[in-house]
Design a protein around this motif. Sequence first.
Motif, PDB file in Angstrom:
ATOM      1  N   ARG A  41     -29.829  18.604   8.097  1.00 21.03           N
ATOM      2  CA  ARG A  41     -29.852  19.592   9.183  1.00 21.03           C
ATOM      3  C   ARG A  41     -28.453  20.169   9.406  1.00 21.03           C
ATOM      4  N   ILE A  42     -27.460  19.302   9.435  1.00 19.07           N
ATOM      5  CA  ILE A  42     -26.076  19.741   9.631  1.00 19.07           C
ATOM      6  C   ILE A  42     -25.580  20.539   8.429  1.00 19.07           C
ATOM      7  N   ILE A  43     -25.880  20.068   7.225  1.00 15.73           N
ATOM      8  CA  ILE A  43     -25.400  20.730   6.000  1.00 15.73           C
ATOM      9  C   ILE A  43     -25.984  22.133   5.862  1.00 15.73           C
ATOM     10  N   PHE A  44     -27.295  22.274   6.075  1.00 21.63           N
ATOM     11  CA  PHE A  44     -27.922  23.595   5.980  1.00 21.63           C
ATOM     12  C   PHE A  44     -27.344  24.552   7.018  1.00 21.63           C
ATOM     13  N   ALA A  45     -27.146  24.051   8.239  1.00 17.01           N
ATOM     14  CA  ALA A  45     -26.586  24.890   9.300  1.00 17.01           C
ATOM     15  C   ALA A  45     -25.156  25.296   8.957  1.00 17.01           C
ATOM     16  N   ALA A  46     -24.375  24.347   8.417  1.00 19.37           N
ATOM     17  CA  ALA A  46     -22.979  24.628   8.077  1.00 19.37           C
ATOM     18  C   ALA A  46     -22.871  25.703   7.001  1.00 19.37           C
ATOM     19  N   LEU A  47     -23.650  25.586   5.951  1.00 19.93           N
ATOM     20  CA  LEU A  47     -23.598  26.561   4.864  1.00 19.93           C
ATOM     21  C   LEU A  47     -23.981  27.957   5.352  1.00 19.93           C
ATOM     22  N   PHE A  48     -24.999  28.019   6.195  1.00 14.60           N
ATOM     23  CA  PHE A  48     -25.413  29.310   6.763  1.00 14.60           C
ATOM     24  C   PHE A  48     -24.311  29.914   7.628  1.00 14.60           C
ATOM     25  N   LEU A  49     -23.701  29.084   8.475  1.00 18.25           N
ATOM     26  CA  LEU A  49     -22.677  29.590   9.390  1.00 18.25           C
ATOM     27  C   LEU A  49     -21.417  30.026   8.658  1.00 18.25           C
ATOM     28  N   PHE A  50     -21.068  29.340   7.563  1.00 20.87           N
ATOM     29  CA  PHE A  50     -19.904  29.757   6.786  1.00 20.87           C
ATOM     30  C   PHE A  50     -20.126  31.142   6.187  1.00 20.87           C
ATOM     31  N   ALA A  69     -13.612  19.793  17.974  1.00 20.36           N
ATOM     32  CA  ALA A  69     -14.024  18.507  17.417  1.00 20.36           C
ATOM     33  C   ALA A  69     -14.891  17.730  18.400  1.00 20.36           C
ATOM     34  N   LEU A  70     -14.493  17.718  19.671  1.00 18.09           N
ATOM     35  CA  LEU A  70     -15.266  16.997  20.684  1.00 18.09           C
ATOM     36  C   LEU A  70     -16.651  17.612  20.876  1.00 18.09           C
ATOM     37  N   THR A  71     -16.712  18.943  20.916  1.00 15.35           N
ATOM     38  CA  THR A  71     -18.012  19.598  21.100  1.00 15.35           C
ATOM     39  C   THR A  71     -18.911  19.424  19.878  1.00 15.35           C
ATOM     40  N   SER A  72     -18.299  19.316  18.695  1.00 12.93           N
ATOM     41  CA  SER A  72     -19.105  19.077  17.491  1.00 12.93           C
ATOM     42  C   SER A  72     -19.711  17.679  17.529  1.00 12.93           C
ATOM     43  N   PHE A  74     -20.330  15.731  20.363  1.00 11.42           N
ATOM     44  CA  PHE A  74     -21.309  15.565  21.443  1.00 11.42           C
ATOM     45  C   PHE A  74     -22.454  16.571  21.362  1.00 11.42           C
ATOM     46  N   GLY A  75     -22.164  17.771  20.876  1.00 12.07           N
ATOM     47  CA  GLY A  75     -23.176  18.817  20.895  1.00 12.07           C
ATOM     48  C   GLY A  75     -24.106  18.827  19.697  1.00 12.07           C
ATOM     49  N   THR A  76     -23.669  18.234  18.577  1.00 12.10           N
ATOM     50  CA  THR A  76     -24.482  18.290  17.356  1.00 12.10           C
ATOM     51  C   THR A  76     -24.595  16.948  16.638  1.00 12.10           C
ATOM     52  N   PHE A  77     -23.461  16.313  16.331  1.00  9.54           N
ATOM     53  CA  PHE A  77     -23.465  15.165  15.438  1.00  9.54           C
ATOM     54  C   PHE A  77     -24.324  14.006  15.970  1.00  9.54           C
ATOM     55  N   ILE A  78     -24.007  13.526  17.151  1.00 10.58           N
ATOM     56  CA  ILE A  78     -24.765  12.400  17.718  1.00 10.58           C
ATOM     57  C   ILE A  78     -26.223  12.783  17.967  1.00 10.58           C
ATOM     58  N   PRO A  79     -26.522  13.921  18.645  1.00 11.34           N
ATOM     59  CA  PRO A  79     -27.935  14.269  18.876  1.00 11.34           C
ATOM     60  C   PRO A  79     -28.742  14.474  17.595  1.00 11.34           C
ATOM     61  N   ALA A  80     -28.133  15.047  16.557  1.00  5.45           N
ATOM     62  CA  ALA A  80     -28.873  15.315  15.310  1.00  5.45           C
ATOM     63  C   ALA A  80     -29.456  14.033  14.731  1.00  5.45           C
ATOM     64  N   TYR A  81     -28.698  12.963  14.774  1.00  2.94           N
ATOM     65  CA  TYR A  81     -29.177  11.683  14.234  1.00  2.94           C
ATOM     66  C   TYR A  81     -30.045  10.930  15.241  1.00  2.94           C
ATOM     67  N   PHE A  82     -29.662  10.962  16.507  1.00  5.68           N
ATOM     68  CA  PHE A  82     -30.405  10.199  17.518  1.00  5.68           C
ATOM     69  C   PHE A  82     -31.821  10.740  17.715  1.00  5.68           C
ATOM     70  N   PHE A  83     -31.979  12.062  17.708  1.00 11.51           N
ATOM     71  CA  PHE A  83     -33.324  12.627  17.850  1.00 11.51           C
ATOM     72  C   PHE A  83     -34.194  12.258  16.650  1.00 11.51           C
ATOM     73  N   GLY A 184     -16.768  26.557  13.780  1.00 10.65           N
ATOM     74  CA  GLY A 184     -15.757  25.504  13.829  1.00 10.65           C
ATOM     75  C   GLY A 184     -16.385  24.122  13.928  1.00 10.65           C
ATOM     76  N   ASN A 185     -17.409  23.992  14.759  1.00  7.15           N
ATOM     77  CA  ASN A 185     -18.129  22.721  14.881  1.00  7.15           C
ATOM     78  C   ASN A 185     -18.627  22.231  13.525  1.00  7.15           C
ATOM     79  N   PHE A 186     -19.260  23.115  12.784  1.00  4.79           N
ATOM     80  CA  PHE A 186     -19.902  22.695  11.540  1.00  4.79           C
ATOM     81  C   PHE A 186     -18.920  22.565  10.384  1.00  4.79           C
ATOM     82  N   LEU A 187     -17.759  23.214  10.492  1.00  8.74           N
ATOM     83  CA  LEU A 187     -16.702  22.960   9.522  1.00  8.74           C
ATOM     84  C   LEU A 187     -16.267  21.495   9.614  1.00  8.74           C
TER      85      LEU A 187
END
Length: 288
Positions: A41-50, A69-72, A74-83, A184-187
């Motif tokens: 999920r993160i990789i596909f989003a990152a490639l699209f955003l780049f 870095a902090l928003t990446s 709390f806003g994506t990394f932890i929730p992506a796996y926890f959900f 920046g988050n996904f970078l």
Amino acid sequence: MVSKQLKWMYLFILSLIWGSSFILIKKGLVGLTAFQLGSLRIIFAALFLFLIGFKSLFKIQRHQWKFIALTSLFGTFIPAYFFAIAETQIDSSITAILNSLTPLNALIIGATFFGITFHKNQIWGVIVGLVGCLLLVFNGAVNHPEQNYYFAILVLIASICYAINVNLIKRYLSDLTSLSITTGNFLILLFPALVILFFTDFFEVVHVEKVQHSLWFILILGIVGTGIANVIFFKLIQISSPVFATSVTYLIPVVAIFWGLLDNEVLTSVQCIGAFIILIGVYLSAKK
């Protein structure tokens, strides 16, 4: 006036996108593990955003990268796996309903750490929301013994992470474009996501038909439900307030329950009451 109309339009679009994300996670888990799903999920989003936002990275000042870095995180990394982990044990519609506690958490964290003022009706909103949450979880555990409702704790932690995220963006990153923040988050997240994916057996099973079928759901989830949705969401935070932006979770459960019912998920009458109580609590917390 235009800004007011725009924020409601963003809210409606996000409710449709994120309300559909939970069923996409469920379908993705048919062929993928939770860690594979979160990473892809993160990789596909990152490639699209780049592709669409690489130039926007140059607008980020050096001192702002720590908040990116902090928003990446709390806003994506932890929730992506926890959900993804949570939905291996509980229904997608339940996950979406529990996620509607995000505005309450945004209010509590905003008042505690960011100086947002608490009002009496908002305190009641927090209490009512917690009561609805407990009713939903405990009744689900009783009526669905085959599901492990301890995993609901992961959803609650993810909602707290979202709440921290919106307050950080509102306080420290309001002068950046939403595309700059998201790219920046996904970078930052791309490398750890690739590492986690590498240590799963994904590359050994990628040729399996079931896995390839699941990949299409996660491709949609990554590009639309994560990349595009985050750009819209960060813009919404900037033109409104953290509590209003997170109030998108009022509408997410409606969309998620619709998809869940189509996929033969069942809510008990008590769980429906619990969901309604949560929404009342969220409404009270967001009411001026």
